[in-house]
Design a protein around this motif. Structure first.
Motif, PDB file in Angstrom:
ATOM      1  N   GLN A 183       0.812  -1.218   0.000  1.00 18.52           N
ATOM      2  CA  GLN A 183       0.000   0.000   0.000  1.00 18.52           C
ATOM      3  C   GLN A 183       0.846   1.268   0.000  1.00 18.52           C
ATOM      4  N   SER A 184       1.988   1.246   0.678  1.00 21.51           N
ATOM      5  CA  SER A 184       2.811   2.457   0.773  1.00 21.51           C
ATOM      6  C   SER A 184       3.735   2.651  -0.415  1.00 21.51           C
ATOM      7  N   CYS A 185       3.960   1.613  -1.200  1.00 26.05           N
ATOM      8  CA  CYS A 185       4.859   1.723  -2.363  1.00 26.05           C
ATOM      9  C   CYS A 185       4.074   1.574  -3.665  1.00 26.05           C
ATOM     10  N   LEU A 186       3.892   0.358  -4.109  1.00 27.56           N
ATOM     11  CA  LEU A 186       3.315   0.108  -5.425  1.00 27.56           C
ATOM     12  C   LEU A 186       1.966   0.783  -5.611  1.00 27.56           C
ATOM     13  N   MET A 187       1.092   0.679  -4.638  1.00 27.18           N
ATOM     14  CA  MET A 187      -0.267   1.192  -4.813  1.00 27.18           C
ATOM     15  C   MET A 187      -0.350   2.714  -4.773  1.00 27.18           C
ATOM     16  N   THR A 188       0.756   3.390  -4.467  1.00 28.04           N
ATOM     17  CA  THR A 188       0.775   4.853  -4.564  1.00 28.04           C
ATOM     18  C   THR A 188       1.266   5.310  -5.936  1.00 28.04           C
ATOM     19  N   SER A 189       1.638   4.381  -6.792  1.00 32.51           N
ATOM     20  CA  SER A 189       2.064   4.718  -8.153  1.00 32.51           C
ATOM     21  C   SER A 189       0.908   5.399  -8.880  1.00 32.51           C
ATOM     22  N   PRO A 190       1.168   6.531  -9.560  1.00 32.93           N
ATOM     23  CA  PRO A 190       0.083   7.263 -10.214  1.00 32.93           C
ATOM     24  C   PRO A 190      -0.780   6.420 -11.155  1.00 32.93           C
ATOM     25  N   CYS A 191      -0.183   5.504 -11.900  1.00 31.93           N
ATOM     26  CA  CYS A 191      -0.986   4.722 -12.850  1.00 31.93           C
ATOM     27  C   CYS A 191      -1.819   3.653 -12.157  1.00 31.93           C
ATOM     28  N   LEU A 192      -1.551   3.371 -10.886  1.00 30.16           N
ATOM     29  CA  LEU A 192      -2.319   2.362 -10.163  1.00 30.16           C
ATOM     30  C   LEU A 192      -3.242   2.967  -9.112  1.00 30.16           C
ATOM     31  N   ALA A 193      -2.894   4.130  -8.603  1.00 28.51           N
ATOM     32  CA  ALA A 193      -3.645   4.727  -7.500  1.00 28.51           C
ATOM     33  C   ALA A 193      -5.099   5.021  -7.873  1.00 28.51           C
ATOM     34  N   GLY A 194      -5.347   5.326  -9.136  1.00 28.54           N
ATOM     35  CA  GLY A 194      -6.706   5.655  -9.552  1.00 28.54           C
ATOM     36  C   GLY A 194      -7.538   4.470  -9.994  1.00 28.54           C
ATOM     37  N   GLY A 195      -6.991   3.278  -9.929  1.00 27.64           N
ATOM     38  CA  GLY A 195      -7.742   2.093 -10.331  1.00 27.64           C
ATOM     39  C   GLY A 195      -7.865   1.915 -11.832  1.00 27.64           C
ATOM     40  N   GLN A 196      -6.980   2.561 -12.578  1.00 25.92           N
ATOM     41  CA  GLN A 196      -7.023   2.484 -14.044  1.00 25.92           C
ATOM     42  C   GLN A 196      -6.749   1.073 -14.557  1.00 25.92           C
ATOM     43  N   TYR A 197      -5.936   0.315 -13.825  1.00 25.28           N
ATOM     44  CA  TYR A 197      -5.554  -1.033 -14.256  1.00 25.28           C
ATOM     45  C   TYR A 197      -5.868  -2.041 -13.158  1.00 25.28           C
ATOM     46  N   PRO A 198      -6.191  -3.266 -13.537  1.00 22.80           N
ATOM     47  CA  PRO A 198      -6.347  -4.319 -12.536  1.00 22.80           C
ATOM     48  C   PRO A 198      -5.009  -4.629 -11.871  1.00 22.80           C
ATOM     49  N   VAL A 199      -5.052  -4.810 -10.564  1.00 19.09           N
ATOM     50  CA  VAL A 199      -3.881  -5.229  -9.802  1.00 19.09           C
ATOM     51  C   VAL A 199      -4.274  -6.500  -9.066  1.00 19.09           C
ATOM     52  N   LEU A 200      -3.513  -7.563  -9.304  1.00 17.05           N
ATOM     53  CA  LEU A 200      -3.781  -8.841  -8.643  1.00 17.05           C
ATOM     54  C   LEU A 200      -2.707  -9.102  -7.605  1.00 17.05           C
ATOM     55  N   PRO A 201      -2.999  -8.849  -6.337  1.00 19.54           N
ATOM     56  CA  PRO A 201      -2.030  -9.160  -5.287  1.00 19.54           C
ATOM     57  C   PRO A 201      -2.196 -10.620  -4.842  1.00 19.54           C
ATOM     58  N   TYR A 202      -1.097 -11.339  -4.777  1.00 15.30           N
ATOM     59  CA  TYR A 202      -1.117 -12.733  -4.339  1.00 15.30           C
ATOM     60  C   TYR A 202      -0.376 -12.849  -3.021  1.00 15.30           C
ATOM     61  N   GLU A 203      -1.134 -13.209  -1.981  1.00 16.00           N
ATOM     62  CA  GLU A 203      -0.554 -13.435  -0.660  1.00 16.00           C
ATOM     63  C   GLU A 203      -0.495 -14.935  -0.404  1.00 16.00           C
ATOM     64  N   GLN A 204       0.504 -15.352   0.312  1.00  9.55           N
ATOM     65  CA  GLN A 204       0.655 -16.741   0.739  1.00  9.55           C
ATOM     66  C   GLN A 204       0.737 -17.722  -0.425  1.00  9.55           C
ATOM     67  N   SER A 205       1.316 -17.299  -1.532  1.00  7.95           N
ATOM     68  CA  SER A 205       1.574 -18.233  -2.631  1.00  7.95           C
ATOM     69  C   SER A 205       2.782 -19.076  -2.276  1.00  7.95           C
ATOM     70  N   ALA A 206       2.784 -20.298  -2.739  1.00 11.63           N
ATOM     71  CA  ALA A 206       3.929 -21.177  -2.487  1.00 11.63           C
ATOM     72  C   ALA A 206       5.194 -20.615  -3.134  1.00 11.63           C
ATOM     73  N   SER A 207       5.024 -19.933  -4.255  1.00  8.14           N
ATOM     74  CA  SER A 207       6.158 -19.333  -4.954  1.00  8.14           C
ATOM     75  C   SER A 207       5.633 -18.217  -5.861  1.00  8.14           C
ATOM     76  N   ALA A 208       6.548 -17.393  -6.326  1.00  6.53           N
ATOM     77  CA  ALA A 208       6.168 -16.353  -7.285  1.00  6.53           C
ATOM     78  C   ALA A 208       5.626 -16.998  -8.556  1.00  6.53           C
ATOM     79  N   ALA A 209       6.217 -18.106  -8.962  1.00 11.91           N
ATOM     80  CA  ALA A 209       5.754 -18.795 -10.169  1.00 11.91           C
ATOM     81  C   ALA A 209       4.303 -19.247 -10.017  1.00 11.91           C
ATOM     82  N   ASP A 210       3.931 -19.738  -8.844  1.00  6.90           N
ATOM     83  CA  ASP A 210       2.540 -20.143  -8.617  1.00  6.90           C
ATOM     84  C   ASP A 210       1.596 -18.953  -8.758  1.00  6.90           C
TER      85      ASP A 210
END
Length: 113
Positions: free
Chosen positions: A27-54
């Protein structure tokens, strides 16, 4: 899912995928980016994934945009980043018309704290 487009980079659609182990940092870094802060693009946050690849593979199955942008939670995308990304895609397509994957993008921090 459409990974490759042959159209104009200006109309390419983007989605952002991020692995998250610290929601406050996201929330304090990526989601303050101007192109993301306004909801212009979908953002899919993945918590508790076994790996980044998953997480990334799960996003591939869900999203139907021209480009998936895999980004770290502690990144800030400066104003105009999305337009520069699309311009870079357009330039790359001139040399590689079947472009489907683009490489790492990095910047250095300049300015005050």
């Amino acid at each position: 899912m459409a990974i490759l487009t042959t159209g104009d980079a200006v109309t390419d659609t983007l989605s952002f995928v991020v692995c998250v182990n610290d929601p406050a940092l996201l929330q304090s870094c990526l989601m303050t980016s101007p192109c993301l802060a306004g909801g212009q693009y979908p953002v899919l946050p993945y918590e508790q994934s076994a790996s980044a690849a998953d997480a990334f593979n799960a996003a591939l199955a869900l999203i139907d945009t021209d480009w998936l942008v895999f980004v770290h939670q502690d990144v800030f995308l400066p104003d105009g980043w999305d337009a520069q990304f699309r311009a870079g895609i357009a330039a790359a397509r001139l040399q590689w018309p079947n472009l489907a994957v683009v490489g790492v993008y990095g910047v250095r921090f300049r300015g005050g704290a």
